[in-house]
Motif scaffolding. Sequence first.
Motif, PDB file in Angstrom:
ATOM      1  N   VAL A   1       0.853  -1.182   0.000  1.00  0.00           N
ATOM      2  CA  VAL A   1       0.000   0.000   0.000  1.00  0.00           C
ATOM      3  C   VAL A   1       0.893   1.238   0.000  1.00  0.00           C
ATOM      4  CG1 VAL A   1      -1.702   1.326   1.320  1.00  0.00           C
ATOM      5  CG2 VAL A   1      -1.872  -1.176   1.195  1.00  0.00           C
ATOM      6  N   ASP A   2       0.585   2.155  -0.883  1.00  0.00           N
ATOM      7  CA  ASP A   2       1.317   3.422  -0.947  1.00  0.00           C
ATOM      8  C   ASP A   2       0.756   4.355   0.121  1.00  0.00           C
ATOM      9  OD1 ASP A   2       2.466   5.867  -1.543  1.00  0.00           O
ATOM     10  OD2 ASP A   2       2.279   5.632  -3.710  1.00  0.00           O
ATOM     11  N   GLN A   3       1.360   4.323   1.284  1.00  0.00           N
ATOM     12  CA  GLN A   3       0.841   5.082   2.418  1.00  0.00           C
ATOM     13  C   GLN A   3       0.832   6.584   2.151  1.00  0.00           C
ATOM     14  OE1 GLN A   3      -0.670   3.728   4.805  1.00  0.00           O
ATOM     15  NE2 GLN A   3       0.002   1.589   4.667  1.00  0.00           N
ATOM     16  N   GLU A   4       1.808   7.065   1.405  1.00  0.00           N
ATOM     17  CA  GLU A   4       1.853   8.496   1.101  1.00  0.00           C
ATOM     18  C   GLU A   4       0.682   8.905   0.220  1.00  0.00           C
ATOM     19  OE1 GLU A   4       3.086  12.315   1.445  1.00  0.00           O
ATOM     20  OE2 GLU A   4       3.911  10.568   2.510  1.00  0.00           O
ATOM     21  N   ALA A   5       0.359   8.056  -0.770  1.00  0.00           N
ATOM     22  CA  ALA A   5      -0.780   8.335  -1.650  1.00  0.00           C
ATOM     23  C   ALA A   5      -2.090   8.278  -0.870  1.00  0.00           C
ATOM     24  CB  ALA A   5      -0.812   7.334  -2.798  1.00  0.00           C
ATOM     25  N   VAL A   6      -2.188   7.334   0.063  1.00  0.00           N
ATOM     26  CA  VAL A   6      -3.388   7.226   0.897  1.00  0.00           C
ATOM     27  C   VAL A   6      -3.548   8.478   1.754  1.00  0.00           C
ATOM     28  CG1 VAL A   6      -4.436   5.969   2.830  1.00  0.00           C
ATOM     29  CG2 VAL A   6      -3.380   4.706   0.946  1.00  0.00           C
ATOM     30  N   LYS A   7      -2.462   8.917   2.334  1.00  0.00           N
ATOM     31  CA  LYS A   7      -2.485  10.120   3.176  1.00  0.00           C
ATOM     32  C   LYS A   7      -2.946  11.340   2.379  1.00  0.00           C
ATOM     33  CE  LYS A   7       0.477  12.953   6.155  1.00  0.00           C
ATOM     34  NZ  LYS A   7       1.851  13.137   6.688  1.00  0.00           N
TER      35      LYS A   7
ATOM     36  N   THR B   1      -7.780   4.509  -9.449  1.00  0.00           N
ATOM     37  CA  THR B   1      -8.056   3.850  -8.168  1.00  0.00           C
ATOM     38  C   THR B   1      -6.802   3.854  -7.307  1.00  0.00           C
ATOM     39  OG1 THR B   1      -7.533   1.624  -9.021  1.00  0.00           O
ATOM     40  CG2 THR B   1      -9.840   2.356  -9.142  1.00  0.00           C
ATOM     41  N   ILE B   2      -7.019   3.837  -5.998  1.00  0.00           N
ATOM     42  CA  ILE B   2      -5.916   3.813  -5.056  1.00  0.00           C
ATOM     43  C   ILE B   2      -6.190   2.761  -3.994  1.00  0.00           C
ATOM     44  CG2 ILE B   2      -6.990   5.730  -3.812  1.00  0.00           C
ATOM     45  CD1 ILE B   2      -4.218   6.500  -2.811  1.00  0.00           C
ATOM     46  N   THR B   3      -5.226   1.890  -3.749  1.00  0.00           N
ATOM     47  CA  THR B   3      -5.368   0.851  -2.732  1.00  0.00           C
ATOM     48  C   THR B   3      -5.105   1.467  -1.352  1.00  0.00           C
ATOM     49  OG1 THR B   3      -4.634  -0.873  -4.266  1.00  0.00           O
ATOM     50  CG2 THR B   3      -4.528  -1.386  -1.905  1.00  0.00           C
ATOM     51  N   TYR B   4      -6.115   1.429  -0.478  1.00  0.00           N
ATOM     52  CA  TYR B   4      -5.935   1.982   0.865  1.00  0.00           C
ATOM     53  C   TYR B   4      -5.768   0.893   1.919  1.00  0.00           C
ATOM     54  CZ  TYR B   4     -10.900   0.869   1.570  1.00  0.00           C
ATOM     55  OH  TYR B   4     -12.099   0.214   1.661  1.00  0.00           O
ATOM     56  N   ALA B   5      -6.085  -0.360   1.562  1.00  0.00           N
ATOM     57  CA  ALA B   5      -5.932  -1.472   2.502  1.00  0.00           C
ATOM     58  C   ALA B   5      -5.674  -2.747   1.717  1.00  0.00           C
ATOM     59  CB  ALA B   5      -7.180  -1.648   3.369  1.00  0.00           C
ATOM     60  N   SER B   6      -4.835  -3.628   2.278  1.00  0.00           N
ATOM     61  CA  SER B   6      -4.459  -4.849   1.577  1.00  0.00           C
ATOM     62  C   SER B   6      -4.093  -5.942   2.560  1.00  0.00           C
ATOM     63  CB  SER B   6      -3.273  -4.569   0.642  1.00  0.00           C
ATOM     64  OG  SER B   6      -2.759  -5.754   0.085  1.00  0.00           O
ATOM     65  N   SER B   7      -4.317  -7.209   2.141  1.00  0.00           N
ATOM     66  CA  SER B   7      -3.941  -8.346   2.965  1.00  0.00           C
ATOM     67  C   SER B   7      -2.436  -8.547   2.984  1.00  0.00           C
ATOM     68  CB  SER B   7      -4.616  -9.624   2.434  1.00  0.00           C
ATOM     69  OG  SER B   7      -4.283  -9.836   1.073  1.00  0.00           O
ATOM     70  N   ASN B   8      -1.720  -7.907   2.058  1.00  0.00           N
ATOM     71  CA  ASN B   8      -0.273  -8.065   1.982  1.00  0.00           C
ATOM     72  C   ASN B   8       0.408  -7.449   3.205  1.00  0.00           C
ATOM     73  OD1 ASN B   8       2.339  -8.532   0.920  1.00  0.00           O
ATOM     74  ND2 ASN B   8       2.391  -6.472   0.109  1.00  0.00           N
TER      75      ASN B   8
END
Length: 241
Positions: free
Chosen positions: A62-68, A234-241
Amino acid sequence: MNKSFLLSSIVALGLISTSGVPMAYAQVDAQVNKAKIQIEQEMEKKQREERQEIINLINEPVDQEAVKKEIEWMKKNAPDKYNQIISGQQKKGVSALASSGALGTKGDILITYDSESSGWNHGHAAIVRWDGEYIIEAWPGEGVRYYVNNWKTRWKTWKGLWVKGAMGEDYTSAQSYARAQIGEPYSLTATKNQSSKWYCSLLVWKAWENRGFDLDDNGGIIVTPSDLDQDPETITYASSN
């Protein structure tokens, strides 16, 4: 000319012409078999590539910076969606929804790569209902239906996606569109230009396309869960990885 000689000549020509028929059919069969083998080889190659692509997507962090950045954008431009997310985060770990494996808030796209058919994992997609307790999905044998939101316990691999730049009303409308299709039949042959039968990712794509967001990464005649996952909007904000 001798009649018997003429007759024998005609018979001989007939035998020559008819003996060529099986040979011609054999050549056609050989060409068909060759083409069939080539198609099968291409399909196997495509499936190998897709398997590797899916492995890469599952392992993608997950790209935490993009999520933020997206959360900050929501705070200013889509406060209702922002408040839903913050409220969900505050309840995490103590609410029944959190312990049930629920993922996402209204209108979010949910992806898994566990669902399998034809010997390869093509994945599954759904959209979160307004209350977060249920999802809307197109399911084989049942069509478009509600299903309890237990995405994180139902599947081994899972992702939650937001749509970049989407307003709160976009999320609301997307899930409303999907809900309006409840009871419609499931079909893998459904096309993008109709709205009466569905497969999982087509339903999600159409719900968001109805709001002006085309989330099919490669723009092909079909849309897959990986197309939704890889689309730049789309942006992934949560993942099982």
